[in-house]
Design a protein around this motif. Structure first.
Motif, PDB file in Angstrom:
ATOM      1  N   UNK A  87       0.866  -1.174   0.000  1.00 35.16           N
ATOM      2  CA  UNK A  87       0.000   0.000   0.000  1.00 35.16           C
ATOM      3  C   UNK A  87       0.899   1.219   0.000  1.00 35.16           C
ATOM      4  N   UNK A  88       0.855   1.981  -1.084  1.00 35.99           N
ATOM      5  CA  UNK A  88       1.757   3.115  -1.189  1.00 35.99           C
ATOM      6  C   UNK A  88       1.250   4.257  -0.342  1.00 35.99           C
ATOM      7  N   UNK A  89       2.164   5.095   0.115  1.00 31.64           N
ATOM      8  CA  UNK A  89       1.824   6.218   0.988  1.00 31.64           C
ATOM      9  C   UNK A  89       2.139   7.505   0.264  1.00 31.64           C
ATOM     10  N   UNK A  90       1.101   8.215  -0.143  1.00 35.63           N
ATOM     11  CA  UNK A  90       1.287   9.412  -0.942  1.00 35.63           C
ATOM     12  C   UNK A  90       1.886  10.562  -0.151  1.00 35.63           C
ATOM     13  N   UNK A  91       1.863  10.470   1.206  1.00 38.37           N
ATOM     14  CA  UNK A  91       2.386  11.564   2.016  1.00 38.37           C
ATOM     15  C   UNK A  91       3.897  11.480   2.178  1.00 38.37           C
ATOM     16  N   UNK A  92       4.491  10.324   1.888  1.00 38.45           N
ATOM     17  CA  UNK A  92       5.936  10.178   2.004  1.00 38.45           C
ATOM     18  C   UNK A  92       6.467   9.623   0.701  1.00 38.45           C
ATOM     19  N   UNK A  93       7.101  10.472  -0.077  1.00 40.34           N
ATOM     20  CA  UNK A  93       7.504  10.115  -1.427  1.00 40.34           C
ATOM     21  C   UNK A  93       9.024  10.175  -1.541  1.00 40.34           C
ATOM     22  N   UNK A  94       9.648   8.999  -1.636  1.00 38.57           N
ATOM     23  CA  UNK A  94      11.109   8.941  -1.674  1.00 38.57           C
ATOM     24  C   UNK A  94      11.676   9.513  -2.969  1.00 38.57           C
ATOM     25  N   UNK A  95      10.897   9.526  -4.042  1.00 40.13           N
ATOM     26  CA  UNK A  95      11.392  10.077  -5.299  1.00 40.13           C
ATOM     27  C   UNK A  95      11.618  11.578  -5.188  1.00 40.13           C
ATOM     28  N   UNK A  96      10.790  12.258  -4.415  1.00 39.34           N
ATOM     29  CA  UNK A  96      10.947  13.704  -4.247  1.00 39.34           C
ATOM     30  C   UNK A  96      11.724  14.064  -2.988  1.00 39.34           C
ATOM     31  N   UNK A  97      12.033  13.062  -2.134  1.00 39.20           N
ATOM     32  CA  UNK A  97      12.687  13.369  -0.863  1.00 39.20           C
ATOM     33  C   UNK A  97      13.952  12.557  -0.593  1.00 39.20           C
ATOM     34  N   UNK A  98      14.080  11.369  -1.174  1.00 45.88           N
ATOM     35  CA  UNK A  98      15.179  10.482  -0.825  1.00 45.88           C
ATOM     36  C   UNK A  98      16.478  10.805  -1.537  1.00 45.88           C
ATOM     37  N   UNK A  99      17.516  10.003  -1.242  1.00 45.21           N
ATOM     38  CA  UNK A  99      18.812  10.136  -1.902  1.00 45.21           C
ATOM     39  C   UNK A  99      18.662   9.734  -3.364  1.00 45.21           C
ATOM     40  N   UNK A 100      19.045  10.615  -4.264  1.00 46.50           N
ATOM     41  CA  UNK A 100      18.702  10.442  -5.676  1.00 46.50           C
ATOM     42  C   UNK A 100      19.305   9.169  -6.272  1.00 46.50           C
ATOM     43  N   UNK A 101      20.625   8.959  -6.128  1.00 52.93           N
ATOM     44  CA  UNK A 101      21.241   7.807  -6.786  1.00 52.93           C
ATOM     45  C   UNK A 101      20.677   6.497  -6.253  1.00 52.93           C
ATOM     46  N   UNK A 102      20.400   6.462  -4.946  1.00 50.51           N
ATOM     47  CA  UNK A 102      19.862   5.234  -4.351  1.00 50.51           C
ATOM     48  C   UNK A 102      18.445   4.973  -4.854  1.00 50.51           C
ATOM     49  N   UNK A 103      17.612   6.012  -4.868  1.00 51.86           N
ATOM     50  CA  UNK A 103      16.237   5.841  -5.317  1.00 51.86           C
ATOM     51  C   UNK A 103      16.167   5.527  -6.809  1.00 51.86           C
ATOM     52  N   UNK A 104      17.069   6.110  -7.596  1.00 49.85           N
ATOM     53  CA  UNK A 104      17.122   5.776  -9.022  1.00 49.85           C
ATOM     54  C   UNK A 104      17.425   4.294  -9.227  1.00 49.85           C
ATOM     55  N   UNK A 105      18.385   3.787  -8.483  1.00 55.93           N
ATOM     56  CA  UNK A 105      18.734   2.374  -8.615  1.00 55.93           C
ATOM     57  C   UNK A 105      17.610   1.471  -8.128  1.00 55.93           C
ATOM     58  N   UNK A 156       4.410   2.448 -12.521  1.00 56.82           N
ATOM     59  CA  UNK A 156       5.741   3.023 -12.382  1.00 56.82           C
ATOM     60  C   UNK A 156       5.668   4.529 -12.155  1.00 56.82           C
ATOM     61  N   UNK A 157       4.657   5.184 -12.746  1.00 49.91           N
ATOM     62  CA  UNK A 157       4.533   6.630 -12.610  1.00 49.91           C
ATOM     63  C   UNK A 157       4.313   7.054 -11.168  1.00 49.91           C
ATOM     64  N   UNK A 158       3.711   6.178 -10.356  1.00 48.32           N
ATOM     65  CA  UNK A 158       3.509   6.511  -8.948  1.00 48.32           C
ATOM     66  C   UNK A 158       4.589   5.878  -8.058  1.00 48.32           C
ATOM     67  N   UNK A 159       5.630   5.337  -8.708  1.00 42.54           N
ATOM     68  CA  UNK A 159       6.787   4.867  -7.950  1.00 42.54           C
ATOM     69  C   UNK A 159       6.848   3.377  -7.703  1.00 42.54           C
ATOM     70  N   UNK A 160       5.907   2.595  -8.223  1.00 39.97           N
ATOM     71  CA  UNK A 160       5.905   1.148  -8.003  1.00 39.97           C
ATOM     72  C   UNK A 160       6.447   0.445  -9.240  1.00 39.97           C
ATOM     73  N   UNK A 161       7.716   0.104  -9.211  1.00 38.07           N
ATOM     74  CA  UNK A 161       8.316  -0.611 -10.339  1.00 38.07           C
ATOM     75  C   UNK A 161       8.477  -2.098 -10.045  1.00 38.07           C
ATOM     76  N   UNK A 162       8.028  -2.539  -8.863  1.00 33.81           N
ATOM     77  CA  UNK A 162       8.231  -3.937  -8.489  1.00 33.81           C
ATOM     78  C   UNK A 162       7.121  -4.850  -8.984  1.00 33.81           C
ATOM     79  N   UNK A 163       5.877  -4.420  -8.830  1.00 33.84           N
ATOM     80  CA  UNK A 163       4.781  -5.300  -9.236  1.00 33.84           C
ATOM     81  C   UNK A 163       4.821  -5.645 -10.729  1.00 33.84           C
ATOM     82  N   UNK A 164       5.042  -4.662 -11.619  1.00 31.35           N
ATOM     83  CA  UNK A 164       5.160  -5.051 -13.034  1.00 31.35           C
ATOM     84  C   UNK A 164       6.247  -6.097 -13.264  1.00 31.35           C
ATOM     85  N   UNK A 165       7.323  -6.009 -12.483  1.00 31.48           N
ATOM     86  CA  UNK A 165       8.393  -7.003 -12.587  1.00 31.48           C
ATOM     87  C   UNK A 165       7.882  -8.388 -12.206  1.00 31.48           C
ATOM     88  N   UNK A 166       7.201  -8.492 -11.073  1.00 30.95           N
ATOM     89  CA  UNK A 166       6.714  -9.795 -10.621  1.00 30.95           C
ATOM     90  C   UNK A 166       5.771 -10.413 -11.654  1.00 30.95           C
TER      91      UNK A 166
END
Length: 449
Positions: free
Chosen positions: A3-21, A163-173
């Motif tokens: 369940x994604x949490x729209x109030x805490x978004x690592x793409x706009x707040x986290x460490x860029x290189x880590x979140x990109x990977x 993926x647009x909302x930050x979930x790149x794992x489920x499409x992979x599975x």
């Protein structure tokens, strides 16, 4: 992610290189599995049916199907950009409207493509100068593929939204499950039921249908702030216009690449079945590069879109630098791998020595120039993420229409050699990359000011 949490978004707040990977690896692995759909088809028919079957699955039919899917993927990029921006801005109402508009458009477009594809397939394959000994099988394969187009488009749109909302794992599975299913069905259809070309086409359609169902179910049940309701699927005209404003130029760009690939395929078909089969296998091998490079492009589009929606412009440009550096490093290693191991890789698809020799020549001639395309992929992806698509599209179309097409149409007929055809790729990429780099820094300067 459950369940994604729209109030805490690592793409706009986290460490860029880590979140990109973190975002990149599920995309690239998932895309590799998606490529396996057609690659497994090519391997099985190439090894167990023959080189004519390999040319049927991976030649003209593959180029045409890639043209259609590429055009729609470009169109769907508009929806994913709009959704990522609304997600970054935390606008729940617009998220809901853009999701259901995107799904409605996918259904309508898939029905139109299926009908037109079924009717026009014989004419298009004949116009591409498809060798006579592979024409019938190519028509059969492509028509069955078009019948399953709704599954292809629904999955591409649905996974793009996730993926647009930050979930790149489920499409992979889902891709892993369905790719394994495709492999099993290919083996059963070809080796057990001896259905040949028709068998691998049916196996691919069934597998893609399963992936479409899984993605749709996830969007209906898996997210708090973004829920798909089948009853709410309809076109919202204003939202569709916004999505097409971004998506249509991207689709047109992809379409122009596809059209030039069709013209190039037709020229290569003129050399006979062996070069056509070698080019078909080559298209599966260099897909490794396009998969990785394209995954970085998807990642930077999402990062740029969400940070632009959140008005974090500093993170937009920093993520471009980081993404470009990682892409150059990883894709560069892949290109070296392809150059060194191309001959044994070709033997996966065919045991015909002449086909292998031609394919090795093709690959070693053109792949070193792929490094230039990385700049095109990352910079255009970033500009697309912030909603700037028209000028990058015109630049790309300029490289195709002013460099590649004139070369193919005017020069290739006079010097009818494989090298003359292949050199059109790096020529157009260099011209496009130079102009795009200048425009990117111009756009960056304007945003900073």
């Amino acid at each position: 992610m459950t369940k994604e949490n729209i109030t805490k978004n690592q793409i706009t707040e986290g460490v860029i290189w880590r979140q990109l990977l973190i975002f990149f690896f599920p995309i690239v692995i998932g895309t590799l599995f998606q490529q396996l759909y057609n690659t497994v088809d090519a391997v099985i028919v190439g090894r167990f049916v023959g080189k004519q079957a390999l040319a049927s699955v991976g030649g003209s039919a593959a180029v045409l199907s890639n043209l259609i899917i590429g055009f729609f993927t470009g169109l769907s990029a508009g929806a994913t950009v709009i959704i990522s921006q609304h997600y970054g801005a935390k606008n729940a109402r617009n998220l809901h409207e853009s999701l259901h508009t995107a799904y409605a458009f996918s259904i309508i477009a898939s029905l139109a493509i299926a009908i037109l594809g079924w009717v026009l397939t014989p004419f298009l394959l004949t116009a591409m100068n498809t060798p006579a000994d592979v024409l019938t099988d190519s028509i059969l394969y492509l028509r069955i593929y078009f019948l399953g187009m709704i599954s292809v488009l629904i999955f591409n749109m649905g996974s793009g939204i996730m993926r647009a909302i930050g979930d790149s794992r489920r499409p992979l599975y889902y891709l892993i499950v369905c790719c394994l299913l495709n492999i099993v069905l290919d083996i059963v259809m070809v080796l057990v039921f001896h259905l040949g070309i028709a068998g691998v086409a049916v196996a691919t359609v069934i597998s893609q249908s399963v992936s479409a169902v899984l993605v749709t179910r996830a969007l209906m049940t898996g997210y708090d702030s973004l829920k798909l309701s089948l009853a709410a699927i309809r076109i919202a005209p204003a939202m569709l216009r916004a999505e097409l404003r971004i998506g249509f130029p991207s689709g047109l760009q992809s379409c122009m690449y596809g059209i030039t690939n069709i013209i190039i395929q037709a020229a290569i078909n003129g050399f006979g079945t062996d070069p056509a089969a070698a080019w078909a296998a080559y298209g599966k091998l260099d897909a490794i590069f396009w998969t990785v490079c394209g995954a970085f492009g998807i990642a930077i589009t999402t990062f740029a879109g969400q940070n632009y929606g959140a008005k974090r412009y500093d993170r937009v440009f920093k993520s471009v630098r980081v993404c470009l550096g990682m892409s150059l490093g990883i894709c560069g290693l892949l290109l070296v791998f392809l150059m060194v191991f191309c001959r044994p890789l070709y033997h996966i698809f065919t045991t015909d020595i002449n086909v292998v020799d031609i394919g090795v020549y093709m690959l070693r001639y053109i792949t070193p120039s792929y490094i230039v395309f990385i700049f095109i992929e990352i910079l255009s992806g970033a500009l697309r993420g912030i909603g700037d698509v028209m000028i990058p599209t015109l630049i790309t179309l300029g490289g195709v229409c002013c460099v590649r097409l004139p070369w193919i149409l005017l020069v290739v007929p006079r010097w009818h050699e494989l090298s003359t055809i292949l050199v059109s790729y790096p020529m157009s990429w260099v011209a496009t990359a130079v102009l795009l780099i200048f425009y990117y820094f111009y756009r960056k300067k304007r945003m900073i000011v």
